[in-house]
Design a protein around this motif. Structure first.
Motif, PDB file in Angstrom:
ATOM      1  N   UNK A 121       0.867  -1.182   0.000  1.00 22.18           N
ATOM      2  CA  UNK A 121       0.000   0.000   0.000  1.00 22.18           C
ATOM      3  C   UNK A 121       0.899   1.226   0.000  1.00 22.18           C
ATOM      4  N   UNK A 122       0.869   1.997  -1.087  1.00 22.64           N
ATOM      5  CA  UNK A 122       1.829   3.085  -1.248  1.00 22.64           C
ATOM      6  C   UNK A 122       1.449   4.335  -0.480  1.00 22.64           C
ATOM      7  N   UNK A 123       0.166   4.533  -0.160  1.00 22.53           N
ATOM      8  CA  UNK A 123      -0.245   5.768   0.510  1.00 22.53           C
ATOM      9  C   UNK A 123       0.442   5.922   1.865  1.00 22.53           C
ATOM     10  N   UNK A 124       0.528   4.835   2.623  1.00 21.63           N
ATOM     11  CA  UNK A 124       1.181   4.878   3.928  1.00 21.63           C
ATOM     12  C   UNK A 124       2.502   4.118   3.945  1.00 21.63           C
ATOM     13  N   UNK A 125       2.946   3.634   2.798  1.00 21.75           N
ATOM     14  CA  UNK A 125       4.216   2.912   2.738  1.00 21.75           C
ATOM     15  C   UNK A 125       4.196   1.600   3.479  1.00 21.75           C
ATOM     16  N   UNK A 126       3.120   0.823   3.344  1.00 24.44           N
ATOM     17  CA  UNK A 126       2.972  -0.433   4.081  1.00 24.44           C
ATOM     18  C   UNK A 126       3.369  -1.620   3.212  1.00 24.44           C
TER      19      UNK A 126
END
Length: 890
Positions: free
Chosen positions: A318-323
């Motif tokens: 998940x790129x929005x939070x760098x997960x």
């Protein structure tokens, strides 16, 4: 001191955007982190970053079936072919366009790439050592075929198991079946019927079924079937002529307002995993469409999902939070669960032992990173605003952080909890922090106030407010000997405070510009000061006089941003250092600022030893020295023109960054992240330094972990001749030969074969060039071997004979001395534990009641020839005959 530092690892970022891929054995996961690739070893719990770097953020990764070739492509279509095991880049190539899908065939001979609505197949380049003719080729990339039939961007490509056919899924609502080479009787087939863009298409294991999934959550099962209403005619009618790929079943995921963002299928186990825009994913078993799991793992879109070869582990990004998550669905447990900072880093610090790095960022989080593994081991989230500074107490596992929320907090890194919170009488946003070496006093400064606040760590009470500066305090530092507090301010002065004296006086040092950062040398004799005019000055702490200084404006100057009206050489904002750090021996300083450069200086001569470029990523602002005039348009620089308004998808045009926003902000301007270095720190060992940057946490080290590093190797030095020399009892020569071969097993054999009486003689004549290696070997042996006395005899001889050398060249031997200290401390702790246990055993035996029924208990002394027995007791039946009566222990 050695200064040939090289890029070692990238921490602080685990996933940015793009695709994830497992290695063929399923034990490692490759993740794109900006313009680099990080390899996560899921079995050994380690990670490393491959040394190459793209000029843009990586968008696609593909690994060949053998697992040795990695093809990475950035946003502009520039590709790098890398040998994964050797960690070297083999070829650079340009696909001349953005790549939307990339995958190797199961045979490994070809790979398919999607360029917009066009698909190309290429032959896989050969690698050195694969065959007799395997060598580097002049033109390794050879195009095989080109396929053009889609009307919109191709989003995924999947091969059949025999590598003869492949499926493509596109935004034009269709999927298509292609053949790699022309097949007799085969024509390219179009699978239409979806109402929104098709995200994935896959063959079943027997290739009798095709599955397609679309953005609206529709899953279609296709079979090679005759028409349903087949007319009944005479025997001349052949139904084989009417066989077509037709929809056999339709299934729907039913996720409400959420739409499908990614999907992956595992043919061998018939498992389908799909991710949705609301952060949930579903795991389904086909063809019955049985739902196995439906879990929420993120607050934002799941950008990519993949399955390893055995079908046991699922990887989500998940790129929005760098997960980045790796989940084992059968046991419902996390194999890997990592998340980087999703705001810019502000500061960092090393732990006193050097095995931890602490970072803090504008997202209010504090993360503790393990240097050896590269993983984040704990995250603190108690701060309610951006964390601006962090500092370790030199004694004990206590970390202090300052934040814009008006608090300074103390953290226990053994129990991982916040045990103290310090606040000021008025609400201030703290921006600088310093901790007394004893860990009893903490000081903080703010950009809202000119005073320095001092608290007691034991009580949490505010002890004093030091006033004297006339402008905000920008930097604080305690002298390592604990005698003075040094503060730098925007009033062009550095003040030295005697905090623990009866009269708290301060001595001002006048400078020519605003002070940005101060640092104290480890021996507490010198101060390094960075000012806004780009000057680096060095002052005597005891005398208060300037000892050296030089101009760093040209070295600190960075690249040009798109919005700059001046060239990179004339921009004022990048011509000063915002952070400085001394090396362990104080001979070198490393400095960084609001630019792409990290500079390494020699303190005594003022010579620039090395200039490191943080990033060459053109996706960041400030990495280019000169802007390309071809990118200038009538509306301004082409990089600032917002082209997302022309996107065909509604969610691509809308900006939902604000909670509850139905439409985007009409006044919003799109700006890219700027490359800068807000913090640098040297490791306590002096063998590495790290820098907090826009890309993440960059670690530069003197890499000592080379697999084979021969030193003065001769043709006569072989393992056989070394063993022969050992049999002749020439122990020093055998030890040196083993070190030259750099064979750990051989060194251990010589080390253990040396008689105790000859150890001091061997150590006395040992060349100093091997002192570091022998100390390192003893520390490793003390950690793993049971031969306690032998290790201590070697160590005693080394410290007696070479102790003066170790002290005089402490910067060079700092790392191995720390390793030895840790090994000795562990041995001492184990011996103390055994001694205490023996003491309690003796007390227990002496306290036993003297009754006739009690069996006689006797302490058996340890003989020189026998095994060591710690407090061992034998019963009377074993030590004496049954006919003797018990007479007590008097």
């Amino acid at each position: 001191m050695k200064t040939d530092f090289q890029f070692s690892n990238l921490l602080g970022t685990v996933f940015r955007s793009g695709t994830l891929t497992f290695t063929p054995d399923g034990t490692c996961l490759l993740s794109p982190v900006g313009n680099r690739v990080t390899v996560f070893d899921l079995v050994n719990n380690k990670s490393h970053t491959l040394p190459f770097a793209h000029r843009r953020n990586i968008s696609r990764l593909a690994l060949n079936p053998r697992g040795n070739l990695l093809l990475s492509v950035d946003e502009d279509g520039q590709a790098i072919l890398t040998h994964v095991q050797r960690r070297i880049s083999l070829y650079h190539f340009s696909f001349k366009g953005a790549v939307s899908a990339l995958v190797f065939s199961p045979s490994g001979r070809h790979f398919a790439v999607a360029l917009g609505r066009k698909i190309e197949t290429w032959r896989t380049p050969s690698t050195p050592g694969e065959d007799e003719d395997g060598g580097l080729e002049f033109a390794p990339f050879v195009k095989h075929r080109e396929y053009v039939a889609h009307h919109d961007t191709v989003q995924s490509i999947e091969w059949s198991s025999d590598s003869r056919f492949f499926l493509s899924a596109s935004k034009d609502l269709t999927a298509r079946v292609w053949s790699l080479d022309p097949e007799e009787g085969f024509t390219a087939t179009t699978l239409g019927g979806h109402r929104q863009a098709v995200y994935g298409a896959w063959f079943s294991a027997d290739q009798e079924t095709i599955w397609t999934v679309s953005k609206d959550g529709a899953l279609f099962q296709w079979g090679y079937l005759p028409p349903r209403n087949l007319p009944e005619t005479d025997g001349d009618f052949d139904p084989e002529e009417h066989m077509r790929w037709r929809i056999a079943e339709r299934h729907y995921f039913m996720q409400g307002q959420a739409h499908l963002t990614c999907a992956a299928f595992h043919p061998d186990t018939n498992l389908l995993v799909v991710g949705f825009s609301n952060g949930t994913f579903g795991l389904y078993e086909l063809p019955d469409f049985n739902q196995i799991h439906n879990l929420s793992i993120s607050q934002n879109d799941i950008d990519f999902v993949t399955i390893n070869k055995t079908g046991e582990w699922l990887a989500f990004g998940a790129s929005a939070l760098g997960q980045l998550l790796v989940w084992e669905w059968q046991s419902e447990s996390y194999i890997l669960k990592q998340q980087g900072h999703f705001d810019s880093l502000n500061a960092l610090t090393y732990s006193p032992s050097g095995d931890r790095i602490i970072t803090c960022a504008d997202d209010g989080k504090i993360k503790v990173w393990d240097v050896a593994s590269g993983f984040c081991i704990v995250t603190f989230t108690e701060h309610t605003s951006g964390v601006t500074a962090c500092e370790f107490a030199k004694r004990g596992n206590v970390l202090f952080t300052a934040s814009l929320d008006g608090s300074v907090r103390a953290w226990d890194l053994i129990r991982y909890r916040n045990f103290r919170t310090f606040t000021a009488p008025s609400r201030l946003a703290f921006s600088s922090l310093a901790v007394d070496p004893s860990g009893e006093v903490v000081a903080a400064g703010s950009l809202d106030d000119a005073n320095i606040h001092i608290w007691s760590v034991q009580t949490g009470q505010l002890l004093d407010q030091l006033s004297g500066h006339e402008a905000p305090v920008s930097s604080l530092a305690f002298a390592p000997n604990g005698g003075s507090l040094v503060s730098g301010s925007w009033d062009h002065t550095v003040r030295i405070w005697s905090v623990f004296a009866r009269t708290q006086t301060s001595e001002p040092l006048q400078l020519q510009a605003d002070v940005l950062c101060v640092a104290v040398r480890p021996d507490s004799k010198q101060i390094a000061v960075s000012t806004l005019d780009g000057q680096l000055t060095f002052w005597s702490l005891s005398e208060g006089t300037q000892e050296a200084g030089f101009d760093g404006r040209r070295d600190a100057s960075g690249g040009r941003k798109l919005t700059d009206r001046r060239t990179a050489a004339n921009v004022a904002g990048t011509k000063a250092f915002n952070c400085i750090s001394y090396s362990a021996d104080g001979s070198v300083v490393v400095a960084g600022g609001n630019s792409k450069n990290i500079c390494l200086y020699d303190v005594s001569s003022g010579v620039l030893l090395h200039k490191y470029t943080v990033s060459v990523n053109l996706s960041l602002e400030g990495t280019q020295e000169f802007l390309n005039s071809r990118n200038l348009t009538e509306a301004g620089p082409g990089g600032l023109v917002d082209t997302t308004g022309e996107a065909s998808d509604l969610e691509d045009r809308m900006d939902k960054s604000l909670p509850g926003a139905k439409r985007g902000d009409a006044a919003q301007r799109r700006t890219g992240p700027e490359v800068r270095v807000p913090g640098v720190a040297f490791a306590p060992t002096g063998r590495a330094f790290c820098a907090a940057s826009t890309e993440g946490l960059l670690v530069y080290s003197l890499d000592a972990t080379v697999a084979f590093d021969p030193f003065d190797l001769d043709i006569d030095i072989t393992p056989e001749t070394t063993l022969k020399t050992l049999q002749q009892k020439d122990y020093l020569k055998a030890l040196v030969m083993a070190f030259r071969l750099n064979n750990p097993k051989l060194v251990t054999r010589v080390y253990r074969s040396t008689p105790p009486n000859d150890i001091s003689l061997v150590v006395k004549d040992l060349p100093l060039v091997y002192l570091d290696r022998l100390l390192r070997h003893i520390a490793q042996q003390a950690d793993g071997s049971p031969q306690l006395e032998l290790n201590l005899l070697w160590l005693e001889a080394l410290l007696k004979i070479h102790g003066r050398t170790l002290k005089q060249r402490q910067g060079e031997y700092a790392e191995v001395v720390r390793m030895v200290q840790r090994a000795v401390a562990r041995i001492q702790k184990e011996i103390m534990t055994v001694a205490e246990g023996n003491e309690f055993m003796v007390d227990y035996l002496l306290a036993q009641p003297k009754t006739a029924e009690t069996k006689r208990i006797e302490l058996v002394p340890v003989t020189n020839g026998g095994d060591a027995v710690d407090g061992a007791a034998q019963s009377g039946d074993e030590a004496m005959g049954d006919e003797e009566e018990w007479i007590g222990l008097d």
